[in-house]
Each structure stands twice: as C-alpha cells, then as structure tokens.
Write a protein that holds these residues in place. Structure first.
Motif, PDB file in Angstrom:
ATOM      1  N   ARG A   1       0.834  -1.213   0.000  1.00  0.00           N
ATOM      2  CA  ARG A   1       0.000   0.000   0.000  1.00  0.00           C
ATOM      3  C   ARG A   1       0.864   1.258   0.000  1.00  0.00           C
ATOM      4  O   ARG A   1       0.591   2.222  -0.708  1.00  0.00           O
ATOM      5  CB  ARG A   1      -0.862   0.058   1.264  1.00  0.00           C
ATOM      6  N   SER A   2       1.900   1.214   0.840  1.00  0.00           N
ATOM      7  CA  SER A   2       2.770   2.383   0.956  1.00  0.00           C
ATOM      8  C   SER A   2       3.383   2.724  -0.403  1.00  0.00           C
ATOM      9  O   SER A   2       3.389   3.882  -0.836  1.00  0.00           O
ATOM     10  CB  SER A   2       3.850   2.091   2.002  1.00  0.00           C
ATOM     11  N   GLY A   3       3.852   1.709  -1.103  1.00  0.00           N
ATOM     12  CA  GLY A   3       4.423   1.945  -2.425  1.00  0.00           C
ATOM     13  C   GLY A   3       3.391   2.471  -3.408  1.00  0.00           C
ATOM     14  O   GLY A   3       3.682   3.341  -4.226  1.00  0.00           O
ATOM     15  N   LEU A   4       2.168   1.956  -3.281  1.00  0.00           N
ATOM     16  CA  LEU A   4       1.116   2.395  -4.209  1.00  0.00           C
ATOM     17  C   LEU A   4       0.811   3.882  -4.025  1.00  0.00           C
ATOM     18  O   LEU A   4       0.441   4.574  -4.976  1.00  0.00           O
ATOM     19  CB  LEU A   4      -0.133   1.527  -4.023  1.00  0.00           C
ATOM     20  N   GLY A   5       0.971   4.386  -2.805  1.00  0.00           N
ATOM     21  CA  GLY A   5       0.800   5.831  -2.583  1.00  0.00           C
ATOM     22  C   GLY A   5       1.767   6.645  -3.431  1.00  0.00           C
ATOM     23  O   GLY A   5       1.376   7.630  -4.076  1.00  0.00           O
TER      24      GLY A   5
ATOM     25  N   LEU B   1       8.242  16.689  -7.027  1.00  0.00           N
ATOM     26  CA  LEU B   1       8.159  15.321  -6.493  1.00  0.00           C
ATOM     27  C   LEU B   1       7.687  15.304  -5.039  1.00  0.00           C
ATOM     28  O   LEU B   1       7.351  14.259  -4.508  1.00  0.00           O
ATOM     29  CB  LEU B   1       9.522  14.617  -6.591  1.00  0.00           C
ATOM     30  N   ASN B   2       7.684  16.474  -4.409  1.00  0.00           N
ATOM     31  CA  ASN B   2       7.208  16.542  -3.029  1.00  0.00           C
ATOM     32  C   ASN B   2       5.684  16.656  -2.943  1.00  0.00           C
ATOM     33  O   ASN B   2       5.140  16.836  -1.853  1.00  0.00           O
ATOM     34  CB  ASN B   2       7.866  17.713  -2.305  1.00  0.00           C
ATOM     35  N   LEU B   3       5.016  16.543  -4.069  1.00  0.00           N
ATOM     36  CA  LEU B   3       3.555  16.530  -4.067  1.00  0.00           C
ATOM     37  C   LEU B   3       3.041  15.576  -2.987  1.00  0.00           C
ATOM     38  O   LEU B   3       3.445  14.400  -2.950  1.00  0.00           O
ATOM     39  CB  LEU B   3       3.061  16.081  -5.449  1.00  0.00           C
ATOM     40  N   GLY B   4       2.203  16.096  -2.109  1.00  0.00           N
ATOM     41  CA  GLY B   4       1.642  15.262  -1.043  1.00  0.00           C
ATOM     42  C   GLY B   4       2.560  15.074   0.153  1.00  0.00           C
ATOM     43  O   GLY B   4       2.134  14.533   1.178  1.00  0.00           O
ATOM     44  N   HIS B   5       3.823  15.510   0.037  1.00  0.00           N
ATOM     45  CA  HIS B   5       4.797  15.178   1.077  1.00  0.00           C
ATOM     46  C   HIS B   5       4.811  16.142   2.254  1.00  0.00           C
ATOM     47  O   HIS B   5       5.182  15.756   3.359  1.00  0.00           O
ATOM     48  CB  HIS B   5       6.203  15.053   0.486  1.00  0.00           C
ATOM     49  N   THR B   6       4.476  17.391   2.020  1.00  0.00           N
ATOM     50  CA  THR B   6       4.479  18.324   3.155  1.00  0.00           C
ATOM     51  C   THR B   6       3.410  17.892   4.146  1.00  0.00           C
ATOM     52  O   THR B   6       3.660  17.801   5.356  1.00  0.00           O
ATOM     53  CB  THR B   6       4.240  19.767   2.654  1.00  0.00           C
TER      54      THR B   6
ATOM     55  N   VAL C   1       1.557   9.738   2.393  1.00  0.00           N
ATOM     56  CA  VAL C   1       1.610  10.547   1.171  1.00  0.00           C
ATOM     57  C   VAL C   1       0.261  10.499   0.452  1.00  0.00           C
ATOM     58  O   VAL C   1      -0.216  11.513  -0.070  1.00  0.00           O
ATOM     59  CB  VAL C   1       2.749  10.063   0.241  1.00  0.00           C
ATOM     60  N   ALA C   2      -0.381   9.327   0.429  1.00  0.00           N
ATOM     61  CA  ALA C   2      -1.685   9.212  -0.231  1.00  0.00           C
ATOM     62  C   ALA C   2      -2.686  10.176   0.403  1.00  0.00           C
ATOM     63  O   ALA C   2      -3.421  10.882  -0.301  1.00  0.00           O
ATOM     64  CB  ALA C   2      -2.189   7.774  -0.137  1.00  0.00           C
ATOM     65  N   VAL C   3      -2.696  10.233   1.731  1.00  0.00           N
ATOM     66  CA  VAL C   3      -3.578  11.187   2.402  1.00  0.00           C
ATOM     67  C   VAL C   3      -3.119  12.608   2.079  1.00  0.00           C
ATOM     68  O   VAL C   3      -3.941  13.512   1.860  1.00  0.00           O
ATOM     69  CB  VAL C   3      -3.600  10.927   3.922  1.00  0.00           C
ATOM     70  N   GLY C   4      -1.795  12.789   2.001  1.00  0.00           N
ATOM     71  CA  GLY C   4      -1.247  14.086   1.607  1.00  0.00           C
ATOM     72  C   GLY C   4      -1.729  14.506   0.225  1.00  0.00           C
ATOM     73  O   GLY C   4      -2.011  15.686  -0.021  1.00  0.00           O
ATOM     74  N   LEU C   5      -1.855  13.549  -0.685  1.00  0.00           N
ATOM     75  CA  LEU C   5      -2.360  13.851  -2.031  1.00  0.00           C
ATOM     76  C   LEU C   5      -3.801  14.341  -1.953  1.00  0.00           C
ATOM     77  O   LEU C   5      -4.192  15.307  -2.620  1.00  0.00           O
ATOM     78  CB  LEU C   5      -2.281  12.606  -2.924  1.00  0.00           C
ATOM     79  N   SER C   6      -4.601  13.665  -1.110  1.00  0.00           N
ATOM     80  CA  SER C   6      -6.000  14.083  -1.004  1.00  0.00           C
ATOM     81  C   SER C   6      -6.091  15.484  -0.393  1.00  0.00           C
ATOM     82  O   SER C   6      -6.937  16.295  -0.792  1.00  0.00           O
ATOM     83  CB  SER C   6      -6.805  13.055  -0.189  1.00  0.00           C
ATOM     84  N   LEU C   7      -5.182  15.784   0.550  1.00  0.00           N
ATOM     85  CA  LEU C   7      -5.174  17.124   1.142  1.00  0.00           C
ATOM     86  C   LEU C   7      -4.684  18.175   0.145  1.00  0.00           C
ATOM     87  O   LEU C   7      -5.199  19.297   0.097  1.00  0.00           O
ATOM     88  CB  LEU C   7      -4.301  17.127   2.406  1.00  0.00           C
TER      89      LEU C   7
ATOM     90  N   LEU D   1      -7.299   6.090  -5.295  1.00  0.00           N
ATOM     91  CA  LEU D   1      -6.747   5.762  -3.976  1.00  0.00           C
ATOM     92  C   LEU D   1      -7.579   4.652  -3.326  1.00  0.00           C
ATOM     93  O   LEU D   1      -7.032   3.692  -2.773  1.00  0.00           O
ATOM     94  CB  LEU D   1      -6.714   7.010  -3.075  1.00  0.00           C
ATOM     95  N   GLN D   2      -8.896   4.780  -3.421  1.00  0.00           N
ATOM     96  CA  GLN D   2      -9.771   3.752  -2.833  1.00  0.00           C
ATOM     97  C   GLN D   2      -9.584   2.401  -3.532  1.00  0.00           C
ATOM     98  O   GLN D   2      -9.495   1.368  -2.873  1.00  0.00           O
ATOM     99  CB  GLN D   2     -11.230   4.210  -2.894  1.00  0.00           C
ATOM    100  N   ALA D   3      -9.486   2.443  -4.853  1.00  0.00           N
ATOM    101  CA  ALA D   3      -9.316   1.194  -5.604  1.00  0.00           C
ATOM    102  C   ALA D   3      -8.031   0.479  -5.213  1.00  0.00           C
ATOM    103  O   ALA D   3      -7.930  -0.744  -5.314  1.00  0.00           O
ATOM    104  CB  ALA D   3      -9.316   1.496  -7.108  1.00  0.00           C
ATOM    105  N   LEU D   4      -7.048   1.257  -4.758  1.00  0.00           N
ATOM    106  CA  LEU D   4      -5.756   0.676  -4.381  1.00  0.00           C
ATOM    107  C   LEU D   4      -5.678   0.380  -2.886  1.00  0.00           C
ATOM    108  O   LEU D   4      -4.622   0.018  -2.367  1.00  0.00           O
ATOM    109  CB  LEU D   4      -4.618   1.625  -4.793  1.00  0.00           C
ATOM    110  N   GLY D   5      -6.798   0.561  -2.178  1.00  0.00           N
ATOM    111  CA  GLY D   5      -6.821   0.249  -0.754  1.00  0.00           C
ATOM    112  C   GLY D   5      -6.189   1.310   0.120  1.00  0.00           C
ATOM    113  O   GLY D   5      -5.818   1.031   1.268  1.00  0.00           O
ATOM    114  N   LEU D   6      -6.047   2.526  -0.421  1.00  0.00           N
ATOM    115  CA  LEU D   6      -5.443   3.619   0.347  1.00  0.00           C
ATOM    116  C   LEU D   6      -6.520   4.531   0.921  1.00  0.00           C
ATOM    117  O   LEU D   6      -7.644   4.582   0.400  1.00  0.00           O
ATOM    118  CB  LEU D   6      -4.507   4.420  -0.563  1.00  0.00           C
ATOM    119  N   CYS D   7      -6.196   5.251   1.989  1.00  0.00           N
ATOM    120  CA  CYS D   7      -7.131   6.233   2.540  1.00  0.00           C
ATOM    121  C   CYS D   7      -7.218   7.413   1.589  1.00  0.00           C
ATOM    122  O   CYS D   7      -6.192   7.929   1.134  1.00  0.00           O
ATOM    123  CB  CYS D   7      -6.657   6.731   3.908  1.00  0.00           C
TER     124      CYS D   7
END
Lengths: 367, 367
Positions: free
Chosen positions: A181-185, A245-250, A270-276, A300-306
C-alpha cells in the motif's frame, strides 16, 4: 489492455555521470555486474529480506563472498547509531575509495546505506537493490540519502547518485501488505505528475497491482522510474523542478511525525497528503480539471489507500489534530520556517509548486 | 627583507561557485557580511576561543543575535556524538535551507561544522572563521569536512566548499605554543609544494613567525592559501593533483593514530611525516635536489619542529614502533588497503605522487 510482457526494462538517469535503473523480474541477477570494476564490495542488507531472498544474492559469487551487515529495516535504520555501525562495518570490511556498497532492502535501508556510502572516505559508489515497491518507484532513484534527527525526518543527508539501481519486481511478491500500500501511494503521486497516459494506465491496472501481478508491477514501476529519471536529470540538487516530487509530502511528513514515526507507512501518509493537496487545489481555485480530485480519490480507494484525513484517523484510532499537524508542518525542511511550501496539483501532469497557504487555510483543510 | 605590511589579503578559490578567503588582521570583521543574504545564521564556536575572542563576534549585530553552540575544540569535536548535537542545534535554531552556519575555531571545529552544514537539510552554506594557524593555512580552505571513526581519522566526511573564509591573523597571538608549531608544520608542507619563492621567503621569515609577528604571519598564511586555492580549484574532489597536498600526511596520520589521537598535534606529526617523505625520496632516488632534505630539516628545526621520527619519539617518550606505524598506514584512506600511496618530494615545487613502497622499505624508514 493487458500489461506488457514482464521483461526487464532499463531506464537511464542522465545525471553526471549517468546511471541505469533496471526494472523487472531479472533485475537482481545484475547487481554484481552493476558494481563494475569496484576494488571490493560490501553489502548492507535488511535482515527480513535476507532471510527471504538472501539466496538470490548468494547466486552471484562476488556478492556471496562479500562482507555483509544485516540491519533492521524501516525507520529504525535511519539513526546516528546505525549510521556509525554501517561506517565502522565498511572500515572493518577494508573497503577503499574504489569500493562499492550494495544496499538490499527498502527505502530506509537505501537512504541509510546511500548516506554511509557518500560519507565513507568522502564518497564511494553505491548500487541499490530496492526490495519494496516504495523504494523501487521512488527512494532508490535520484540520489537523496538521509537519516532522521530528533527534530524531524530526513533532516540530515546528502545528494549521492547511485552507480546503478536493480529493482527486481519478483521481490514484491513477499512484501508485507502495508508496505505494498505504501508503495502504491508513491505510484499514485508519480502518475499524477507524469500525466494523463500514466494515470490512465494506472487506473486500468489498479486491480492487477492489488493482486501483485508481475507484469503490471514491472510496467508501472518502470513508468514511475522513467518520470523520476527525467525530473532528477534536470534538477539533481532539488533547486526547482524536482520540488514537484514533493507533491503530497508536506502534509504526508506532518502526518508521519504526529502519528509517531513508523506508525503510518510513508506512502500511506503521502496518499492522504495527495487528497489534502487536492483539497488545497480546489479551495485555492488552482484545480483546472474539475474531474481530477474525484478521479484520484477513486483511484486511492481502488488501491486500498485512505482518500481523506478522516479515513486515516478512523483507521489509526488517533486524533491527528489539525493543530498538531500544523505545528509539524512548520518544521518541514522544504520551506522557510513557519510557512510551509505546498506543491498543489492542478490537472494530470500539471502542478503549481511553491504555494504558500495561510495558517487559517491550512487549519480548515486539516480540520 | 621585511614582511610586507599587514593589510588584509584576499584570495579567490575558483571552484564552482567561487569564494573568497580573506587573510589578515581585519578579517574577522567581515564574517557577518560574508554570510550574505542568508535567511538566518547559527554559530558553532570553540569554547576556549569564545572566552578569549567572543567579543569580536559580538561587535557584529547579526552574529551577536545568532544562536550559538559552544563546543570543545580539537579531536574531541570530531565524533558522531558531537555531530548529532550540532545538527540538533541547527534544527532547534530553526535554520532553513537558505541559512548559513558560521564556524569559529580550529581545524577540527571547522571539519565538524562543515560536515554538519553539508548534511543539514542536505546542505546549507558555511562560513569558516579559522582561529588556529593550522586551520588558516590549510583546513578551512578546500571544502574537506570529516569526523573520525573507530577505525581511523577523517574516515567519514564530505566535500562541501564554504561560502567564504575569514582568517584573522590577530587571533594567532593567543594560540597555544603547540598549536602554533602544529600550524607551522603545514606551512612548511605548503611552502615545499608552492616552490622556491615561497620556501625561501619562509626561511627568511622563520624567526619572525616564531615570535608571531603579525605581518609575517599574514604574508605566509596568504601565500599558503594562494597555493592551496590553485590546487583545490583544479581538483576540488581530490582525484589527482590535490593528492599532492597529502605530502607528509600518510606518515603523519599513522603517527597520530599510533600515539593516540590528540597526543601529537596534527602539524607536528606532518612535520615528522615530511622528514620521512624526504627520507623515502632519497632512498628511492627520487630526490632531484641534493640540498633539499638538509634544507627542510634545518627549516623544521628553526621553527621548533621535530625533524626526524627519533626526535619525536624522544620528545613524546613513546616508542611509536615501526611495526605499529606500518599497520596504521595500511588503513590510511588515501590508498588501496595494504599498499599506502606516498607523495614523495623531489625538489622545491615538485613532488612524485602515488609512489608505492614495499613493506621492507617502509620498515627501514620507520626504524
């Protein structure tokens, strides 16, 4: 569309000097050759990965004979204590300046091993053999190395490009589900940056990735590496373009820090960071494609991420309060103190870097 | 000939980007300006130097207001523990990527502070204000940073060129006599490399240096910096020419290591290393100027330095056995393991780099 056949793909990173990233089911067999004419080789290996896949290293005589240090993977590897152990190990191994360090493990081990290689005798070569999806798509390419400080993640490090990267996708079969999951983010982040073609392909292959289809993994990892290679070659020291590349990282780093390092896998944060970041884009009127936020949340949902901060809070059972996250963001190393710089997604393949939001705006997105 | 008037001299180091080394009695007043447009400044200071000369920093408002970490100088500064303290200090100081670290102390503090600056957030600027003769003539220029490992001196470090160097020669008035001698060892080495003009000038000014004449110190420090700047600009990463600067160091490091770090000041060990390198040159038939060895030994004596290994053994009351020195040399990071590479002096301004001697030859010189 079916994923392409899973032969190795080779991507060049055009830094100075350039290097090759080999992605696919045969990549690990090339590690010894990737060390080139090194006077000696020393291995830093994740102890869990070694117990599962050590035999693959032993099949190469130079690697079987090389001194080997087994380390705990994950954030535990990224401390001063482990860095000192790794450097003492390289000394004891008798590695000279023409020697080569090989890392065999996830992103944290690569960060630590890359830093040790960049410091040892003021710099020896390193070959990364990343074993997690996160490390294969992101951490192993681009030369960023780091350990954590008391005050934050990745606060001490260097830029030290590897001599080669061998990303063997067959290793992903034994990956812990959380690590997948982490990698998929990071895959989602990279696809958002790479543009419509990669993003659409990821949407198609999402189910295959979930069941770890080797061909799908190879195709997507190679696509992510290709994008990262382009960016890194243009901006090796992160002075401009590379900040995209820091998209979602802050947001993601703040989540990791407030939850306690190691509690939330990096790419999940990071996935949650992307949604934010998408929420920021909508709120600031910077999103030029109205379908984009919904499309990414569905992916994100299809990949099991929040796909939202609320969802992560429920999953963790932790409050992750807006105030705590805001305070953690003020210490992110990317921006000036107190005014974190955001990368905001506008549309597939398009971001607005360097956006500064007010504390009020940030608070409302983190509510 | 009298020494030239002691106004500041300014030497450019033509690395990319270039930087200025200001040498002379007014150099310290330029530290604040040398930080340029830094978003913030943080000071790493030698506690002894601070107690003697801290007022000179306080005269500059930006430095007076800056967070300051006092550290013990000398080899004690070059450990993982102190590096971590320094990095935590920079984090607590809130320094961002546009910030600037200032080091105020000797070579060890500069090595440590330069390393901390190169690692913090993957690299911030550093301005060195070296306070010892050794640091002014050698350590502060050229971007080498390091700490020691269990297995040897300077085994972990980076190349990180400073933004500027301010070498104030008035600070040398309070220097410990051993530290003055230590610096003079590196002055002799540099003069040997720079050639006849500098060497002859050093012979003339030796008595004035011994009594710390400000004009003589400024002239010689500037001459040494000028030579080092030329070499560093041509070979910033020590891939070729720069190795000449290691003249006397392969022997010198072994002496420091066997005596126990901190027992023999670096430049005092280097001076003995120079005498051993001359012996190697004579023994190998590489010395093209028959007067050269005697001339350098006389100069070392005139400057109060040991001109042979025997003399140092007597002074220390330590055996420093040939076997121990040989074993220590096998670990020097400059060469491949087991075959230390020597820089051998042929004549003023001329060396033979990359000479490999047999263990038998080394043993006879170290007898």
């Amino acid at each position: 569309m079916e994923p392409r056949a899973a032969a190795d793909e080779v991507v060049e990173v055009a830094t100075s000097p350039p290097y090759l990233v080999r992605v696919g089911p045969g990549a690990l067999a090339h590690v010894s050759a990737a060390c080139g004419s090194a006077s000696g080789v020393a291995l830093l290996v994740d102890q869990r990965v070694e117990s599962l896949h050590g035999a693959l290293l032993d099949a190469q005589p130079r690697l079987r004979a090389a001194p080997r240090l087994s380390l705990e993977g994950g954030e535990a590897a990224k401390t001063f204590g482990v860095l000192e152990r790794a450097l003492d190990f390289l000394t004891d191994a008798g590695l000279d300046r023409q020697g080569c360090v090989v890392t065999f493990g996830g992103g944290s081990l690569g960060d630590l091993g890359g830093l040790a290689a960049s410091l040892y005798k003021r710099g020896v070569a390193v070959v990364h053999a990343p074993t997690t999806l996160l490390a294969q798509v992101d951490a192993s390419v681009g030369g960023k190395t780091a350990i954590n400080l008391r005050g934050g993640k990745n606060l001490a490090g260097t830029f030290h490009q590897p001599r080669a990267v061998c990303a063997d996708t067959t290793l992903l079969a034994t990956l812990d589900p959380d690590e997948l999951r982490s990698g998929l983010g990071e895959v989602v982040k990279t696809a958002m940056l790479a543009g419509e073609a990669t993003l659409a392909r990821l949407e198609v292959l999402a189910p295959a990735l979930g069941r770890r289809d080797a061909a799908a993994l190879t195709e997507l990892v190679a696509a992510c590496v290709r994008h990262k290679a382009r960016v890194v070659a243009q901006d090796p020291l992160e002075r401009g373009l590379r900040r995209s590349l820091n998209l979602g990282h802050t947001f993601g780093h703040a989540i990791e820090s407030v939850a306690g390092y190691g509690r939330v896998p990096h790419g999940v944060a990071v996935a949650v960071g992307l949604s934010l970041a998408l929420r920021a884009a909508e709120s600031l009127g910077l999103c030029s494609d109205p379908d984009y936020p919904g499309r990414i949340r569905a992916l994100l949902q299809a990949l099991g991420l929040c796909s939202s901060l609320q969802e992560l809070r429920r999953e963790l059972g932790q409050p992750l309060s807006g105030g705590d996250l805001l305070a953690a963001m003020a210490h992110d190393k990317k921006g000036a103190v107190g005014a974190p710089e955001l990368v905001v997604p506008a549309a597939p393949g398009s971001v607005e870097p360097g956006v500064r939001a007010t504390a009020e705006q940030l608070s409302s997105w983190l509510a």
